[in-house]
Design a protein around this motif. Sequence first.
Motif, PDB file in Angstrom:
ATOM      1  N   ASN A  82       0.831  -1.010  -0.009  1.00 38.92           N
ATOM      2  CA  ASN A  82       0.029  -0.145  -0.102  1.00 38.92           C
ATOM      3  C   ASN A  82       0.764   1.202   0.074  1.00 38.92           C
ATOM      4  O   ASN A  82       2.112   1.279   0.043  1.00 38.92           O
ATOM      5  N   GLU A  83       0.072   2.665  -0.159  1.00 40.29           N
ATOM      6  CA  GLU A  83       0.959   3.619  -0.443  1.00 40.29           C
ATOM      7  C   GLU A  83       1.733   4.060   0.795  1.00 40.29           C
ATOM      8  O   GLU A  83       2.472   4.921   0.826  1.00 40.29           O
ATOM      9  N   TYR A  84       1.533   3.617   2.105  1.00 35.02           N
ATOM     10  CA  TYR A  84       2.193   3.965   3.263  1.00 35.02           C
ATOM     11  C   TYR A  84       3.706   3.735   3.120  1.00 35.02           C
ATOM     12  O   TYR A  84       4.433   4.494   3.880  1.00 35.02           O
ATOM     13  N   ILE A  85       4.144   2.706   2.194  1.00 37.16           N
ATOM     14  CA  ILE A  85       5.428   2.527   2.281  1.00 37.16           C
ATOM     15  C   ILE A  85       6.370   3.828   1.717  1.00 37.16           C
ATOM     16  O   ILE A  85       7.346   4.071   2.237  1.00 37.16           O
ATOM     17  N   ASP A 109       5.556   6.849   2.603  1.00 39.78           N
ATOM     18  CA  ASP A 109       5.667   7.715   3.658  1.00 39.78           C
ATOM     19  C   ASP A 109       6.951   7.161   4.592  1.00 39.78           C
ATOM     20  O   ASP A 109       7.743   7.972   5.176  1.00 39.78           O
ATOM     21  N   VAL A 110       7.253   5.746   4.566  1.00 40.48           N
ATOM     22  CA  VAL A 110       8.345   5.400   5.381  1.00 40.48           C
ATOM     23  C   VAL A 110       9.602   5.698   4.587  1.00 40.48           C
ATOM     24  O   VAL A 110      10.482   6.288   5.481  1.00 40.48           O
ATOM     25  N   LEU A 117       7.419  11.273  11.570  1.00 46.21           N
ATOM     26  CA  LEU A 117       6.769  10.810   9.988  1.00 46.21           C
ATOM     27  C   LEU A 117       6.813   9.315   9.945  1.00 46.21           C
ATOM     28  O   LEU A 117       6.023   8.703   9.571  1.00 46.21           O
ATOM     29  N   LEU A 118       8.067   8.849  10.465  1.00 48.43           N
ATOM     30  CA  LEU A 118       8.160   7.450  10.439  1.00 48.43           C
ATOM     31  C   LEU A 118       7.089   6.493  11.106  1.00 48.43           C
ATOM     32  O   LEU A 118       6.446   5.492  10.625  1.00 48.43           O
ATOM     33  N   ALA A 133       3.797   6.252   9.375  1.00 46.41           N
ATOM     34  CA  ALA A 133       3.651   5.468   8.044  1.00 46.41           C
ATOM     35  C   ALA A 133       3.882   4.224   8.101  1.00 46.41           C
ATOM     36  O   ALA A 133       3.435   3.320   7.755  1.00 46.41           O
ATOM     37  N   LEU A 134       4.947   3.730   9.012  1.00 49.43           N
ATOM     38  CA  LEU A 134       5.304   2.187   9.318  1.00 49.43           C
ATOM     39  C   LEU A 134       4.025   1.494   9.957  1.00 49.43           C
ATOM     40  O   LEU A 134       3.695   0.500   9.305  1.00 49.43           O
ATOM     41  N   LEU A 143       0.767   2.408   9.954  1.00 50.31           N
ATOM     42  CA  LEU A 143      -0.237   2.229   8.731  1.00 50.31           C
ATOM     43  C   LEU A 143       0.114   1.161   7.874  1.00 50.31           C
ATOM     44  O   LEU A 143      -0.950   0.492   7.368  1.00 50.31           O
ATOM     45  N   PHE A 144       1.297   1.298   7.410  1.00 51.61           N
ATOM     46  CA  PHE A 144       1.652   0.004   6.334  1.00 51.61           C
ATOM     47  C   PHE A 144       1.415  -1.306   6.758  1.00 51.61           C
ATOM     48  O   PHE A 144       0.724  -2.189   6.106  1.00 51.61           O
ATOM     49  N   ARG A 199      -2.392  -2.100   7.458  1.00 54.65           N
ATOM     50  CA  ARG A 199      -3.011  -2.348   6.159  1.00 54.65           C
ATOM     51  C   ARG A 199      -2.650  -3.825   5.839  1.00 54.65           C
ATOM     52  O   ARG A 199      -3.612  -4.759   5.468  1.00 54.65           O
TER      53      ARG A 199
END
Lengths: 415, 358
Positions: free
Chosen positions: A356-359, A361-362, B125-126, B129-130, B132-133, B136
């Motif tokens: 998914n797209e959150y990668i 953001d990582v 930020l990390l 993001a991590l 939610l990734f 999911r």
Amino acid sequence: MKNRLLKLWHQDGTRSVMASVLSILAGLVAGSLIILIVGICNPTLGLKSVWDGVRLIFGGLFATGRNAAGALTFGFNPASVGNMLFRATPLILTGLSVAVAFKTGLFNIGAPGQYLAGTAATLFIALSIPSSVVPPQIIWFLAFFGGMLAGALWGAIPGMLKSLLNINEVLACIMTNWIAANLVTWVFDISNLKNVVENTKSGYIYKTTFNNVATSKLGLDLIFHDSQVNGGIVVAAILAIIVYIILTRTTFGYQLKACGSNRFAARYAGIKDKRNIVLSMAIAGSLAGAAGSLYYLSGNTEFFWSTYQSLPATGFNGIPVALLAANHPIGVIFTGMFMSMLDISGLQMTNLTAYNEYITDVIIAVIVYLSAFSLLIKTLLGHRRAHKTDAPLKNPDPDGTQADSKADGKEALKA
Amino acid sequence: METLFENLTSGSMVFLIRQTLIYAVPLMIVALAGVYAERSGVINLALEGIMIFGAFIGVLFVRLVQQWGWFDAVKAADNWVGLQGFMLMTMAVAAILGALFSLLLAFAAINLRADQTVGGTALNLLAPALVLFLIRLIANQNTLQMATGDSASWFMLKKSMFGYGRTDEVGFLFDTFVNKVYLATYVCILVFIIMSVILYCTRFGLRLRSCGENPQAADSLGINVFKMRYAGVTISGALAGMGGFVYALTTTNCTSNGDVAGFGFLALAVMIFGNWKPLSVAGAALLFGLFKCIAASYGSLYVLNGAGEQIYFLKDLGINTNFYRLLPYLITLIVLAFTSKSSRAPKAEGIPYDKGSR
């Protein structure tokens, strides 16, 4: 020629760019590694999907979907490129906002609030003035400058709190962010701009096209079919150039930077540091306001007004954009585009793979983490330079070799 | 007089105190996390990120253990000692992982002498993001929930646990502070007190604080500044990770969605507001929690008048909901404006320690 290239290599700017490029590469590799780990740990995903994911991380902008055999296809994708330019517009502007404040030694984490203030003012002006009376172009200008002004006022508040009362600007910005989120919800709650025509759009404000106001496409939609691109990207680039000129070619810009380097030395030199801090935050605010303004003036974006529980991510993403560009206004144009390119890659990842797209953001987070010690990377890069320039410095001839090499370096850059 | 007493023990008051504690306690413990990092000389802007990470780890741990079925029998038997033990274990796991996550900041800030504000921003930020990734991938949606039931049915203290029936009348104090309250709240208060005492009354605490004021002097006395700062940041990460899970448990019904509604940043504000001192921090957190609580539930707060009628005084004022929502932030700014002159940050915070500099 080789000499000139070497000197270009030794320029400070070059090393900044190199440090950023290294950070980007490391970030992309880190993202790929996460995909690899997740893919291996999860047997339903498998190595093939890992390969797809990694290819999308690096080239998602050029993905065109899957062919009949189910393999990823790549090529020029006008919709993706156009959308990248569209999404880059607010990122460039919030990035500029953060960069300007950084130059004055302030950390503008208040961009989300300023972005919201700009959005609210713009939408109110664009939707309240009837386009049957006033030409839409004039409404557009009023709405855009109204948005910038609102952002400037909202940015000036933490600036004043910092300069007059010595309140930490990070804290003041966080508080004004949340106050803005609540105020914006409030004013739209009692306004009559809520979209009640399309009942599938509950919770949204009318698009500006309901009043025939929209940013001109400038023919860009002819090049990039089926995308949301419009003239906003040009406005953003022009603003970046204006900021660059102000910072590097005017006395005012020099004063701002002097306050950033050493506030007390600047005051000793007769620069009004308090006034400059407020002005710097106001400029930063106006840029973040312009970001919100241009995003919602596009005519194909809708604003979800009940926003009191969340802050717009675009505001926070200005921070990595500015950091990656080492706070250089022109660099911000490119890093903003890079960030929106990652956005597009993320969307393609969601559409085309099980990831998914959150990668993305990582990846951005890793890049910011690395840019935190970009100074260290720069020094490491500079290490080689020190060895090589040792020789001329040891030269017994004290004719100011250093000054000469500096002048040469500048010429090399111009050439 | 009688009316006053009735007011103080009314259902409205019970509700107000309970809710205020629910908001104030995570703020308090995370603000103390900030105090530990900054007193050792490292600005921890990453509190928000660590909270998000801690909340995720906690919820994930609860979910996994539920899926393995270890606690189903305990739950079926209504063995509340076992369930509370399970919750404490989860808090510990969130704390440990939070500490590990904060090592990223410690490494950048202490070893590599990176810009601490930027490093903290990177972690902020990390984390979402991590998280939610992974959410999911795990849950195929944007929110991670418990595998079965909700946090209230699993972890809340109820009067039935103490032998009372469902309709039994219990005293005001019992109703306010025990019934339908999470044990986590008291554990956090206890941890807060212990950690404050450690910071002020032990040799370790004194050494840690000295590294935030004058690291060169501390070094000259044989204190290892690097180690002390690592300790400060790690403890900070543990407290923030635990606070993140407690936030998720008590206010979002044990779910994680990569967001803690800005609580980490608010904790930062509470810390500055409380002047980097534990006692003032606790007071600031309570004040903030009270206003947060009023914003969330002003419509259902009432006082009793002489005739015993319920007067919904805040609702009757007719002020827009949004005003109450922005009140906590506005009041923080106003109070800061008045108190900023006496604000005293640790002297060496944000400055990487360099043995060679004077």
